[in-house]
Structures are given as structure tokens and as C-alpha cells.
Scaffold this active site. Structure first.
Site, PDB file in Angstrom:
ATOM      1  CG  HIS A 206      -6.796   5.226  -5.704  1.00 52.17           C
ATOM      2  ND1 HIS A 206      -8.016   4.659  -5.467  1.00 52.17           N
ATOM      3  CD2 HIS A 206      -5.875   4.285  -5.426  1.00 52.17           C
ATOM      4  CE1 HIS A 206      -7.837   3.410  -5.060  1.00 52.17           C
ATOM      5  NE2 HIS A 206      -6.546   3.161  -5.029  1.00 52.17           N
TER       6      HIS A 206
HETATM    7  C1  UD1 Z   1      -2.359   2.600  -1.817  1.00 50.91           C
HETATM    8  C2  UD1 Z   1      -2.256   1.128  -2.230  1.00 50.91           C
HETATM    9  C3  UD1 Z   1      -3.500   0.730  -3.006  1.00 50.91           C
HETATM   10  C4  UD1 Z   1      -4.770   1.087  -2.264  1.00 50.91           C
HETATM   11  C5  UD1 Z   1      -4.754   2.560  -1.908  1.00 50.91           C
HETATM   12  C6  UD1 Z   1      -5.965   2.986  -1.130  1.00 50.91           C
HETATM   13  C7  UD1 Z   1       0.052   0.371  -2.656  1.00 50.91           C
HETATM   14  C8  UD1 Z   1       1.011  -0.020  -3.704  1.00 50.91           C
HETATM   15  N1  UD1 Z   1      -1.101   0.894  -3.091  1.00 50.91           N
HETATM   16  O1  UD1 Z   1      -2.324   3.367  -3.024  1.00 50.91           O
HETATM   17  O2  UD1 Z   1      -3.465  -0.660  -3.228  1.00 50.91           O
HETATM   18  O3  UD1 Z   1      -5.884   0.823  -3.089  1.00 50.91           O
HETATM   19  O4  UD1 Z   1      -3.574   2.825  -1.121  1.00 50.91           O
HETATM   20  O5  UD1 Z   1      -6.042   4.383  -1.054  1.00 50.91           O
HETATM   21  O6  UD1 Z   1       0.328   0.211  -1.496  1.00 50.91           O
HETATM   22  N2  UD1 Z   1      -0.861  10.675  -0.368  1.00 50.91           N
HETATM   23  C9  UD1 Z   1      -1.115  11.812   0.380  1.00 50.91           C
HETATM   24  N3  UD1 Z   1      -1.637  11.663   1.611  1.00 50.91           N
HETATM   25  C10 UD1 Z   1      -1.945  10.440   2.142  1.00 50.91           C
HETATM   26  C11 UD1 Z   1      -1.670   9.287   1.369  1.00 50.91           C
HETATM   27  C12 UD1 Z   1      -1.139   9.419   0.115  1.00 50.91           C
HETATM   28  O7  UD1 Z   1      -0.874  12.932  -0.044  1.00 50.91           O
HETATM   29  O8  UD1 Z   1      -2.434  10.388   3.272  1.00 50.91           O
HETATM   30  C13 UD1 Z   1      -0.327  10.844  -1.744  1.00 50.91           C
HETATM   31  C14 UD1 Z   1       1.157  10.933  -1.801  1.00 50.91           C
HETATM   32  O9  UD1 Z   1       1.475  11.960  -2.655  1.00 50.91           O
HETATM   33  C15 UD1 Z   1       1.582   9.603  -2.409  1.00 50.91           C
HETATM   34  C16 UD1 Z   1       0.377   9.194  -3.218  1.00 50.91           C
HETATM   35  O10 UD1 Z   1      -0.732   9.767  -2.549  1.00 50.91           O
HETATM   36  O11 UD1 Z   1       2.730   9.692  -3.164  1.00 50.91           O
HETATM   37  C17 UD1 Z   1       0.220   7.714  -3.309  1.00 50.91           C
HETATM   38  O12 UD1 Z   1       0.119   7.162  -2.015  1.00 50.91           O
HETATM   39  P1  UD1 Z   1       0.542   5.631  -1.729  1.00 50.91           P
HETATM   40  O13 UD1 Z   1       0.222   5.308  -0.349  1.00 50.91           O
HETATM   41  O14 UD1 Z   1       1.917   5.396  -2.155  1.00 50.91           O
HETATM   42  O15 UD1 Z   1      -0.388   4.810  -2.711  1.00 50.91           O
HETATM   43  P2  UD1 Z   1      -1.949   4.917  -2.987  1.00 50.91           P
HETATM   44  O16 UD1 Z   1      -2.121   5.423  -4.360  1.00 50.91           O
HETATM   45  O17 UD1 Z   1      -2.703   5.593  -1.902  1.00 50.91           O
END
Ligand code: UD1
Length: 357
Positions: A206
């Protein structure tokens, strides 16, 4: 009267850590739990609260997804008014996410002591948003709770020496406490996905650096397709979104050896990892879990904040841009099973904080 600690969680690995600490902390403190809403899908959030009996958050900021700046800013704004209202004696943050950074900045601006759990980890790669979040949080923290000696040394080298403690690893404590329950799920999971113990690979991908460029994600997929074993791959929403955006989803779905799943809950994740022949990941937490479970792991990154897993031979860093990822996975050697040690990290943290507050 019990002193008040305001704890902040927002992303999956933080829910797991809170599952380890919250209950213990509440023996000595009044805990106010704030969920930032960084992760919000049922499988990414509520499934963890339900499955791990984490107390219901007192507040949910529902910030959702946006750019790093916007997400961090929204958390800061939402948090500020809660902190002003609740007047906690300390603010506690976990790990290295945007929720961690936002919590740290709010604590600092309002002059509230900051407790950082999982302090001092370094990948020494500042292109990772998580590394920047760690460094900033560590330099704001009043109390640094390190998982191991390496992280304590990292902080010392940066001049962070006051109120630094090695408390062990909260993720390891939770893993060991839930391992038996997870193993009970294996028979039904193996039947459901038509896999056999020791004959499949568990995958999680991810990281922004692996999913945001088509060429990188395509290379990872083409590599996984060339692996001899079946691959069980729960898809993080970011990865799913990027696969669709780049038109790679059909390639994954039609690959004979790849089984994609929605995000799995904590117990399922541990069950599938424990039964795997090997693990391929870019997650920080999964590297640790593979290590404690004694399952060999390939980490698709050029750096890690868990160097001891690499030194032990259990974890190998492989540049995700390389063309020989499949070869490395096909030739992976078994690693030794580790003695099941349950570190009393939650207890140590509660004791240290009770002495300080
Ligand atoms: C975040 C953390 C990372 C951690 C990971 C665990 C930061 C910078 N990164 O990354 O360190 O390892 O969480 O999973 O904080 N999204 C959904 N549904 C959700 C959550 C996320 O659709 O419930 C999608 C969204 O499109 C979003 C993307 O995932 O834009 C990224 O989510 P985000 O929380 O920004 O970062 P992670 O990649 O999950």
C-alpha cells in the site's frame, strides 16, 4: 481524581496499538480516545474496534481522505477545539501517520506534554511521508517510548535524551495475545480460499512509493504473477484505487495464482500470515509480525525502520523496481520459529506514565 490522557488514533496500525494499551491505561488514567477518521471504511476501521474490543472513541473527526496537507490540517483544526475543551494532562500519539503528526503539532502549540509510542524508529529515507512524521513527532515529544535499543540510540544521536524509555513492542504484545484466537480461524480460511498451510504467499502492498506510479505497480504485479505459489493479497483501498486508475485490475484478476480480497480484519491477517510459506509486504507492521511469527519476509522497499528484522535474516529488502522479485520469492529460505515472548509493553507504559503524571 485520575489524570486525563487524550489518545489519538486514525489509521489501521494505530487501532491495533490502542487495542494493546487502552485497557491497561484506563486502570490508572481517564482516557479520552479521539479517532481522526483518517481510515474510515468499515474493514479499515470499525472492524478493528469490534474485533479487538477497543473502547468506542469519545470523538471522531471524520476527516477522511485528501492530500497530506489537507488531511493533516483538518485533523489539527478538529483536534484543537477538543483539546481546549478537554484540557488533558497529556496527549498520546502512536507511530508515524498523518494523525500522529497532527496530534503532535496540536500538543506542542497548546503546550500539552506529548507522549510518543513507537518513538525513535528511522528508515533514514526522508522521501517517505512516515519518516518525516516520525522525525517531527520525536522532536516535539516530551516522553519518548521506544520499542527497542536501536530506536533509543537513534534518538540519542539526534540529541533526544530526556524521558526516553525502552518499553518493548506493543504490536508484538497484541500479536502474541491474539495468536491462539487467530489460529482457530485458519481451517475455515484455508477452505474458503482453497489454500494449504505453508503453500501460499501472503501479500500486502500500500506504500505510496509502490502504488502511485504505474511502472512500479505494474512491475510488482508482473513479478507476483511469476511466483510459483498462490498469493493471497488483501487489497488496501489505495492500492485498489490505483490498480483501477492504471487499468491493471483485469491483469490481477485474471492471474491464475493471485487471489485478491477486500482488506481483512486483524485476526484474519494474523491467521493468514502465520500459515503462509512467506510474506511479501511494504508495511512496517507486517515486517514485525512476520519476524515474530517466524515466517520469512520480503519487503518491497529500499529501507526499513525495523533493521533488526533484516539483520536476523528473517526479512530481506528488495528494491520494488527490480525485475527479479519473483526469483527472490521463489528461492526464499525458511526462517527459524521464534519463542513466543509476550512483552509487557502496555503495563510498562502505564507504569512510566503513572510515575510522570
Ligand atoms: C496510512 C499511513 C501509513 C500506514 C497506513 C496503514 C500516513 C502518511 N500513512 O497510509 O503510514 O502504514 O495508513 O494502512 O499517514 N482509503 C480508503 N478508505 C479508508 C482509508 C483510506 O478508501 O478507510 C484510501 C483513500 O483513497 C486514500 C488512500 O486510501 O486517499 C490513502 O489513505 P491514507 O490514510 O491517506 O494513507 P494510507 O496509504 O492508508
Amino acid at each position: 481524581m485520575k489524570k486525563k490522557i487524550l489518545s489519538i488514533v486514525g489509521a489501521r496500525p494505530q487501532f491495533v496499538k490502542a487495542a494493546g494499551l487502552s485497557k491497561n491505561l484506563r486502570h490508572r488514567f481517564r482516557e479520552i480516545l479521539v479517532h481522526t477518521g483518517q481510515h474510515y471504511d468499515y474493514e479499515m476501521s470499525q472492524a478493528f474496534f469490534d474485533g479487538l474490543n477497543i473502547p468506542k472513541p469519545d470523538y471522531n473527526l471524520n476527516v477522511g481522505s485528501s492530500s497530506h496537507a489537507e488531511q493533516t490540517a483538518k485533523i489539527m483544526t478538529g483536534l484543537e477545539s477538543i483539546v481546549i475543551k478537554e484540557k488533558p494532562d497529556a496527549i498520546l500519539v502512536y507511530g508515524d501517520t498523518n494523525s500522529t503528526l497532527a496530534g503532535a503539532l496540536v500538543a506542542s502549540k497548546l503546550g500539552i506534554p506529548l507522549v510518543h509510542v513507537e518513538a525513535g524508529l528511522r528508515s533514514f529515507d526522508k522521501s517517505m511521508p512516515e519518516e518525516v512524521n516520525r522525525v517531527v513527532t520525536d522532536h516535539i515529544a516530551s516522553i519518548s517510548l521506544c520499542p527497542n535499543e536501536t530506536s533509543l540510540t537513534n534518538l540519542e544521536k539526534e540529541g533526544v535524551k530526556k524521558d526516553v524509555y525502552v518499553v518493548g513492542n506493543l504490536m508484538q504484545e497484541v500479536l502474541m495475545n491474539y495468536l491462539d484466537a487467530a489460529k482457530k480461524l485458519q481451517t475455515s480460511l484455508f477452505t474458503k480460499y482453497d489454500i494449504k498451510r505453508g503453500e501460499y504467499i501472503f501479500a500486502t502492498i500500500h506504500r505510496q512509493s509502490n502504488t502511485d506510479k504505474k511502472v512500479m505497480l505494474a512491475n510488482i504485479i508482473e513479478s507476483l504473477i511469476c511466483v510459483n505459489e498462490k498469493i493471497i493479497w488483501p487489497l488496501h483501498p489505495r492500492t485498489e484505487k490505483q490498480l483501477r486508475k492504471f487499468g491493471l485490475m483485469t491483469r490481477v484478476k485474471t492471474a491464475a495464482n493471485i487471489i485478491i480480497l477486500p482488506p481483512v480484519n486483524y485476526l484474519e491477517s494474523i491467521a493468514l500470515q502465520e500459515g503462509a510459506k512467506s510474506i511479501v509486504t511494504d508495511s512496517g507492521g507486517v515486517q514485525g509480525e512476520a519476524f515474530w511469527l517466524g515466517v520469512p519476509c520480503i519487503t518491497l522497499r529500499t529501507s526499513t525502520e525495523w533493521p533488526e528484522t533484516v539483520r536476523s535474516g528473517a526479512n530481506t529488502l528488495v528494491d520494488p523496481a527490480r525485475k527479479d522479485i519473483a526469483k527472490k520469492l521463489n528461492n526464499i529460505k525458511p526462517t527459524k520459529k521464534r519463542k513466543a515472548i509476550i512483552p509487557k509493553t502496555s503495563h510498562k507504559i502505564t507504569k512510566i506514565l503513572s510515575e510522570l503524571f
